[in-house]
Scaffold this motif. Structure first.
Motif, PDB file in Angstrom:
ATOM      1  N   PHE A  90       0.769  -1.371   0.051  1.00 27.51           N
ATOM      2  CA  PHE A  90      -0.376  -0.317  -0.256  1.00 27.51           C
ATOM      3  C   PHE A  90       0.687   0.998   0.094  1.00 27.51           C
ATOM      4  O   PHE A  90       0.625   2.195  -0.804  1.00 27.51           O
ATOM      5  CB  PHE A  90      -1.127   0.756   1.089  1.00 27.51           C
ATOM      6  CG  PHE A  90      -2.447   0.512   1.020  1.00 27.51           C
ATOM      7  CD1 PHE A  90      -2.712   0.863   0.670  1.00 27.51           C
ATOM      8  CD2 PHE A  90      -2.156   1.891   1.857  1.00 27.51           C
ATOM      9  CE1 PHE A  90      -4.292   1.895   0.805  1.00 27.51           C
ATOM     10  CE2 PHE A  90      -2.897   2.945   1.909  1.00 27.51           C
ATOM     11  CZ  PHE A  90      -4.154   3.473   2.026  1.00 27.51           C
ATOM     12  N   LEU A  91       1.856   1.061   0.675  1.00 26.37           N
ATOM     13  CA  LEU A  91       3.166   2.394   0.523  1.00 26.37           C
ATOM     14  C   LEU A  91       3.899   2.564  -0.044  1.00 26.37           C
ATOM     15  O   LEU A  91       4.209   3.940  -0.608  1.00 26.37           O
ATOM     16  CB  LEU A  91       3.960   2.417   1.872  1.00 26.37           C
ATOM     17  CG  LEU A  91       2.798   2.658   3.396  1.00 26.37           C
ATOM     18  CD1 LEU A  91       3.903   2.294   5.054  1.00 26.37           C
ATOM     19  CD2 LEU A  91       2.592   3.491   3.907  1.00 26.37           C
ATOM     20  N   GLN A  92       3.870   1.234  -1.019  1.00 26.24           N
ATOM     21  CA  GLN A  92       4.867   2.237  -2.378  1.00 26.24           C
ATOM     22  C   GLN A  92       5.327   2.958  -3.107  1.00 26.24           C
ATOM     23  O   GLN A  92       5.434   3.572  -3.405  1.00 26.24           O
ATOM     24  CB  GLN A  92       5.623   0.688  -2.507  1.00 26.24           C
ATOM     25  CG  GLN A  92       6.294  -0.575  -1.682  1.00 26.24           C
ATOM     26  CD  GLN A  92       6.908  -1.621  -2.425  1.00 26.24           C
ATOM     27  OE1 GLN A  92       6.197  -2.099  -3.224  1.00 26.24           O
ATOM     28  NE2 GLN A  92       7.639  -2.184  -2.511  1.00 26.24           N
ATOM     29  N   PRO A  93       3.610   3.332  -3.392  1.00 26.74           N
ATOM     30  CA  PRO A  93       3.246   3.529  -4.997  1.00 26.74           C
ATOM     31  C   PRO A  93       3.010   5.249  -4.397  1.00 26.74           C
ATOM     32  O   PRO A  93       2.705   6.199  -4.560  1.00 26.74           O
ATOM     33  CB  PRO A  93       2.166   3.647  -5.062  1.00 26.74           C
ATOM     34  CG  PRO A  93       1.275   2.384  -3.935  1.00 26.74           C
ATOM     35  CD  PRO A  93       1.743   1.896  -3.392  1.00 26.74           C
ATOM     36  N   LEU A  94       3.242   5.621  -3.064  1.00 26.78           N
ATOM     37  CA  LEU A  94       2.758   6.602  -2.028  1.00 26.78           C
ATOM     38  C   LEU A  94       3.739   7.783  -1.800  1.00 26.78           C
ATOM     39  O   LEU A  94       4.544   6.753  -1.821  1.00 26.78           O
ATOM     40  CB  LEU A  94       1.480   6.506  -0.915  1.00 26.78           C
ATOM     41  CG  LEU A  94       0.321   5.598  -1.176  1.00 26.78           C
ATOM     42  CD1 LEU A  94      -0.275   5.596   0.145  1.00 26.78           C
ATOM     43  CD2 LEU A  94      -0.392   6.495  -1.613  1.00 26.78           C
ATOM     44  N   VAL A 121       7.958  -1.780   8.683  1.00 28.86           N
ATOM     45  CA  VAL A 121       7.584  -1.402   7.374  1.00 28.86           C
ATOM     46  C   VAL A 121       7.656   0.142   6.992  1.00 28.86           C
ATOM     47  O   VAL A 121       8.344   0.470   5.285  1.00 28.86           O
ATOM     48  CB  VAL A 121       6.789  -2.012   7.094  1.00 28.86           C
ATOM     49  CG1 VAL A 121       5.621  -1.552   5.449  1.00 28.86           C
ATOM     50  CG2 VAL A 121       6.101  -3.287   6.936  1.00 28.86           C
ATOM     51  N   VAL A 122       6.563   1.238   7.888  1.00 32.66           N
ATOM     52  CA  VAL A 122       6.584   2.646   7.663  1.00 32.66           C
ATOM     53  C   VAL A 122       7.951   3.438   7.537  1.00 32.66           C
ATOM     54  O   VAL A 122       8.343   3.654   6.228  1.00 32.66           O
ATOM     55  CB  VAL A 122       6.092   3.147   9.045  1.00 32.66           C
ATOM     56  CG1 VAL A 122       5.954   4.740   8.643  1.00 32.66           C
ATOM     57  CG2 VAL A 122       4.130   2.597   8.684  1.00 32.66           C
ATOM     58  N   ARG A 123       8.805   2.269   8.503  1.00 33.79           N
ATOM     59  CA  ARG A 123      10.383   3.430   8.762  1.00 33.79           C
ATOM     60  C   ARG A 123      11.405   2.794   7.165  1.00 33.79           C
ATOM     61  O   ARG A 123      11.996   3.394   6.611  1.00 33.79           O
ATOM     62  CB  ARG A 123      11.257   2.943   9.876  1.00 33.79           C
ATOM     63  CG  ARG A 123      10.771   3.228  11.312  1.00 33.79           C
ATOM     64  CD  ARG A 123      10.311   4.734  11.578  1.00 33.79           C
ATOM     65  NE  ARG A 123      10.150   5.279  12.282  1.00 33.79           N
ATOM     66  CZ  ARG A 123      10.745   5.417  13.747  1.00 33.79           C
ATOM     67  NH1 ARG A 123      11.833   5.392  13.331  1.00 33.79           N
ATOM     68  NH2 ARG A 123      10.441   5.788  14.360  1.00 33.79           N
ATOM     69  N   GLU A 124      10.764   1.633   6.642  1.00 33.03           N
ATOM     70  CA  GLU A 124      11.485   1.131   5.284  1.00 33.03           C
ATOM     71  C   GLU A 124      10.611   2.246   4.449  1.00 33.03           C
ATOM     72  O   GLU A 124      12.074   1.956   3.757  1.00 33.03           O
ATOM     73  CB  GLU A 124      11.220  -0.613   5.563  1.00 33.03           C
ATOM     74  CG  GLU A 124      12.036  -1.294   6.577  1.00 33.03           C
ATOM     75  CD  GLU A 124      11.589  -2.603   6.702  1.00 33.03           C
ATOM     76  OE1 GLU A 124      12.970  -3.209   7.231  1.00 33.03           O
ATOM     77  OE2 GLU A 124      11.113  -3.331   5.818  1.00 33.03           O
ATOM     78  N   GLU A 125       9.757   1.893   4.188  1.00 30.11           N
ATOM     79  CA  GLU A 125       9.233   2.514   3.110  1.00 30.11           C
ATOM     80  C   GLU A 125       8.924   4.093   2.752  1.00 30.11           C
ATOM     81  O   GLU A 125       8.656   4.918   2.058  1.00 30.11           O
ATOM     82  CB  GLU A 125       7.959   1.636   2.502  1.00 30.11           C
ATOM     83  CG  GLU A 125       8.433   0.225   2.726  1.00 30.11           C
ATOM     84  CD  GLU A 125       8.765  -0.111   1.518  1.00 30.11           C
ATOM     85  OE1 GLU A 125       9.032   0.828   0.536  1.00 30.11           O
ATOM     86  OE2 GLU A 125       9.692  -1.436   1.124  1.00 30.11           O
TER      87      GLU A 125
END
Length: 358
Positions: A90-94, A121-125
């Motif tokens: 979900f995060l990757q295209p944002l 995941v939030v920290r990585e992306e």
């Protein structure tokens, strides 16, 4: 005297949050603290992600939309948790996400989201802040705010902290304080910078809930008497397992899987062939056992068994026993005593692992 009380209490409660950061005490319900986390970190028009797996995740959505944030909603079916892989996709295209809001324990469904993995995941992306609603589980579930990389963690007094409502607790990371200091969204009563400044003086900027802070200090002492917070967490995990084993033995379905089941509340499907509302009313009127019903799309489909705070395995055994009595009143087909026996076996197995011979 109050300064001494404030400082002692906020120092004691750090262990429950798993943090070295200050604990701020707001004279409010948990929802106000969630609003404070939002309004102090994000400006109107900023992009945020809200993970919602039930009614209280939707609260976060409503708060963010009210302040004009651009909300990207990651919604799961009620009864399911959000996985790290789903969040990553979900995060990757944002881009330019300011914060990710996550409900740790979703009371409406009995789901415990995998906060440590989601925060990673939030920290990585992204560079987004990780803001967590822990209102219905902090005090009964593991919490390692610093180690997991949570930027703001919020809870309330009335759930696993075993107090009346009216006090909320907030802890903020160094990274989040830098964002808050630069934020332009106006706030007065919920201004966390004001709470931070006054906390350094051992005070609150507004009238404090003094009686609840006394109570919070005693809660922290009860946790110490139990053997420390790890033992408190283990007790909640044990009660969860007792309830789930009892329902399985009674052939009553559970809403959630074991993997993501909450340690503070269990969502249970209506027993087959029984009108749920009539069953819950009967339990309350005849056995003085009060279960919460379902919310939203689960209304009339589930009931919720709370086992948090000042609750112990003996309470679980009593509740299951009374529930069996009501099931017999409704001519439900089951082996009497099966639920109590299953819960008791779980309890005895846990006791065998913790008690040594004299």
């Amino acid at each position: 005297e109050f300064v001494e009380l404030y400082r002692e209490t906020t120092e004691l409660v750090k262990a429950v949050f798993g943090t070295k950061q200050d604990i701020l005490l707001l004279p409010s319900g948990g929802t106000a603290a969630l609003e404070a986390a939002a309004v102090n970190t994000v400006n109107a028009g900023d992009d945020v992600v809200v993970i919602t797996v039930g009614a209280f995740g939707d609260y976060f959505v409503s708060i963010c939309e009210k302040y004009g944030f651009n909300v990207h909603k990651l919604a799961k079916q009620w009864g399911q948790a959000c996985t790290a892989e789903e969040l990553r996709t979900f995060l990757q295209p944002l881009q330019h996400i300011k914060a990710v809001f996550i409900t740790y324990n979703e009371t409406s469904t009995g789901i415990l989201n995998p906060i440590a993995a989601l925060a990673q995941v939030v920290r990585e992306e992204s560079d987004a802040l990780v803001i967590v609603d822990g209102v219905s589980c902090i005090g009964g579930a593991p919490a390692e705010m610093d180690a997991w990389g949570i930027d703001i963690l919020v809870t309330g007094s009335q759930k696993a902290m075993m107090l009346p409502p009216g006090l909320s607790l907030v802890s903020v990371s160094d990274r989040a304080w830098k964002v808050i200091e630069e934020n332009t969204m106006p706030s007065y009563y919920l201004n966390l910078l004001s709470y931070r400044d006054w906390a350094h003086k051992g005070m609150t900027p507004n009238t404090p809930t003094i009686t609840l802070i006394y109570g919070l200090r005693e809660v922290c002492k009860l946790i110490e008497e139990e053997g420390g917070f790890a033992h408190t967490v283990a007790r909640h995990e044990l009660m969860k397992n007792m309830v789930r084993s009892a329902m399985t033995a009674l052939h009553i379905e559970l809403l959630t899987t074991d993997e993501f089941a909450s340690p503070t509340i269990t969502a249970i499907m209506a027993p087959k062939g029984i009108a749920l509302n009539a069953f819950l009313h009967h339990l309350k009127q005849h056995y003085h056992l009060d279960f919460a019903g379902g919310l939203g799309p689960l209304q009339g489909e589930i009931f919720r068994f709370g086992h948090m705070g000042y609750c112990f395995p003996s309470d679980i055994l009593q509740a299951v026993s009374l529930m069996e009595a009501a099931l017999q009143d409704f001519a439900y087909d089951f082996e009497p005593g099966a639920g109590v026996s299953a819960a008791h076996k779980v309890f005895l197995a846990a006791q065998a692992n913790t008690i040594t011979s004299p």
